[in-house]
Design an enzyme around this catalytic site. Structure first.
Site, mmCIF file in Angstrom:
data_model
loop_
_atom_site.group_PDB
_atom_site.id
_atom_site.type_symbol
_atom_site.label_atom_id
_atom_site.label_comp_id
_atom_site.label_asym_id
_atom_site.label_seq_id
_atom_site.Cartn_x
_atom_site.Cartn_y
_atom_site.Cartn_z
ATOM 1 C CE LYS A 113 -4.033 -2.343 1.805
ATOM 2 N NZ LYS A 113 -4.254 -3.807 2.127
HETATM 3 C C1 LIG Z 1 -4.551 -4.027 1.230
HETATM 4 C C2 LIG Z 1 -3.606 -5.349 1.128
HETATM 5 C C3 LIG Z 1 -3.783 -6.971 0.391
HETATM 6 C C4 LIG Z 1 -5.173 -6.458 -0.848
HETATM 7 O O1 LIG Z 1 -4.653 -5.611 -1.477
HETATM 8 P P1 LIG Z 1 -6.739 -4.704 -2.669
HETATM 9 O O2 LIG Z 1 -5.988 -3.873 -3.067
HETATM 10 O O3 LIG Z 1 -7.208 -4.726 -0.447
HETATM 11 O O4 LIG Z 1 -7.055 -6.166 -3.094
HETATM 12 C C5 LIG Z 1 -3.302 -8.091 0.043
HETATM 13 N N1 LIG Z 1 -2.390 -8.038 1.241
HETATM 14 C C6 LIG Z 1 -1.552 -7.339 1.853
HETATM 15 C C7 LIG Z 1 -0.217 -7.047 2.369
HETATM 16 C C8 LIG Z 1 -2.548 -5.745 1.962
HETATM 17 O O5 LIG Z 1 -2.110 -5.440 2.555
#
Ligand SMILES: *Cc1c(COP(=O)(O)O)cnc(C)c1O
Length: 474
Positions: A113
């Protein structure tokens, strides 16, 4: 490039006008009015670019109302080896010929993120300064999103962050990551209660227009188009890394396997594919909360009640509905906002809608998506297997992606599995799988011993509003 709502309401808007908005006024999500394409020549030119040049070449198409030089400067400050601890920003590791891990988790909070959030922080600060405005971000987190937001917004002018988290319910590492921030614009509020109590308070505040406008309250969420645009970049970068950075490299197709929850990460892959990047399959990997896998297998999209959401060892994928999914459905139904509005009315009323047997669902294969579910047992097995066969330690989320990716692997097609977090964040599962602690990257060794800055409050809406109001007047 202008943006319209997936539910068809309102006038088209410029990018910067959507940036601070969150949802469109009719409750839909903003999407570009027209679909971007890259030509063969542009693709060849992009192959040889470094991460920052590539990011500018792609992101500027979606943010064309920002002066190019300013966007360029923002991107150059964001995607640095200092922030992402690697000169390639998203390094590719080859486990064996044709099987790769794309490292997206080297940013400050050790999760993918950061790649979008760090740019979003710069964009918010820039647009607020231009307008002489300020923003107070209120959020609820059970871990990942909250820390990525705080690290993106810390020290930024014109922005404060109020982050609610359930008191003593996050992992010690995640707690330390958030609470060790001492920037004066970051406010950690540990709420006596569970995540849903935090979420309810954010919803209640968002439903109070007077308070919201008096204190300039905004939210940070996964549905901001800027996040999608920033994430498109690493699909291109990963593709080039796997197929060759030379201008005349062969443009063969690849598959991507993506651990998915809110459908934000893999939706960016779909946008990259729609732009012309040679992606054959987009492999959606869910955990036990398999809202998305159910849709791609059956055509039925069924949101879960919060009581139905299972707590798993890949907690950042524990979702009740997949927020970005609406953008994909908008394309499936031929970009007909009224149709999307109907479907979401049905979802609201009945908790589900079903596209099985419709012409819409028959378009899924041509969009490249396939899916699968991975369980706790699968995660542990996959972590062990990757450790044993390649000497590489992966986290639980990445393991979900690798498991489902390998189920769909075909000979001759490179498979890129996205690494969405580092194992250091989820040490309990690593101990369970491997009987040892994960390594911690430099600088994170003693994070739990740093002084922590937070307040503990009851799940009391009025008290929390008063706390925010007082800080915003200061
Ligand atoms: C947020 C997250 C996901 C999922 O991603 P999306 O965009 O919500 O599908 C997967 N792995 C990690 C470590 C995350 O922080």
């Amino acid at each position: 490039m202008r943006y319209v709502s997936t539910r068809g309401g309102g006038e088209p808007q410029r990018f910067t006008d959507t940036l601070l908005e969150g949802l469109a006024p009719d409750g839909g999500l903003f999407v570009p009015e027209s679909q971007e394409r890259v030509t063969e020549e542009e693709l060849a030119a992009m192959r040889t670019m470094n991460y920052r040049d590539l990011a500018f070449a792609l992101v500027s198409r979606f943010m064309d109302d920002l002066p190019g030089a300013d966007l360029r400067a923002l991107i150059d400050r964001t995607y640095t080896a200092e922030v992402f601890r690697d000169k390639d920003i998203t390094p590719l590791r080859t486990l064996e010929p044709g099987l790769h891990l794309l490292g997206l988790a080297n940013g400050p909070t050790l999760a993918f993120k950061d790649l979008a959030m760090q740019l979003l922080g710069g964009l918010f600060e820039y647009v607020l300064a231009k307008r002489g405005d300020a923003l107070n971000i209120l959020g609820a987190t059970s871990g990942d999103t909250g820390s990525a937001a705080e690290y993106a917004m810390r020290g930024r002018r014109g922005i404060r962050v109020f982050m609610l988290s359930p008191h003593q319910r996050m992992s010690p590492f995640q707690t330390a990551q958030m609470f060790s921030l001492t920037d004066p614009n970051i406010f950690n509020i540990a709420v006596r209660g569970v995540f849903d109590d935090c979420q309810d308070i954010v919803k209640a505040v968002s439903g109070d227009p007077h308070f919201k406008s008096a204190y300039r309250i905004g939210t940070i969420n996964s549905i901001n188009w800027a996040r999608v645009a920033a994430q498109v970049v690493y699909y291109f970068r990963g593709y080039f890394a796997a197929t060759g950075f030379a201008k005349d490299a062969n443009s063969k197709s690849v598959d991507f396997a993506v651990p998915s929850g809110n459908f934000g990460n893999i939706f960016a892959g779909y946008v990259a594919r729609r732009m012309g990047l040679p992606i054959r399959r987009l492999i959606v990997a869910t955990n036990e909360n398999n809202v998305l896998d159910e849709f791609f297998r059956t055509g039925r999209y069924r949101a879960r009640k919060s009581s139905e959401v299972v707590e798993t060892s890949s907690p950042s994928m524990d979702i009740s509905k997949a927020s970005n999914f609406e953008r994909y459905v908008y394309d499936l139904v031929g970009r007909d906002g009224n149709k999307v509005a109907d479907l979401w009315d049905r979802l609201e009323a009945q908790g589900m809608f079903d596209l099985a047997g419709t012409e819409y669902f028959s378009r899924v294969p041509e969009s490249g998506f396939v899916s699968g579910t991975s369980t706790h047992r699968d995660r542990l097995d996959t972590i062990r297997r990757v450790w044993r066969e390649y000497g590489v330690m992966i986290d639980t989320h990445t393991a979900d992606g690798v498991k489902v990716g390998l189920d769909y692997r075909s000979a001759g097609v490179p498979l890129l599995c996205l690494e969405t977090a580092l194992p250091a964040k989820f040490d309990a599962a690593i101990r369970e799988a491997l009987g040892r602690d994960p390594e911690r990257p430099a600088g994170y060794e003693n994070i739990e011993t740093l002084p922590q800055c937070f307040v503990v409050m009851d799940a009391d809406l009025q008290a929390i509003k008063a706390y925010i109001a007082e800080r915003c007047r200061a």
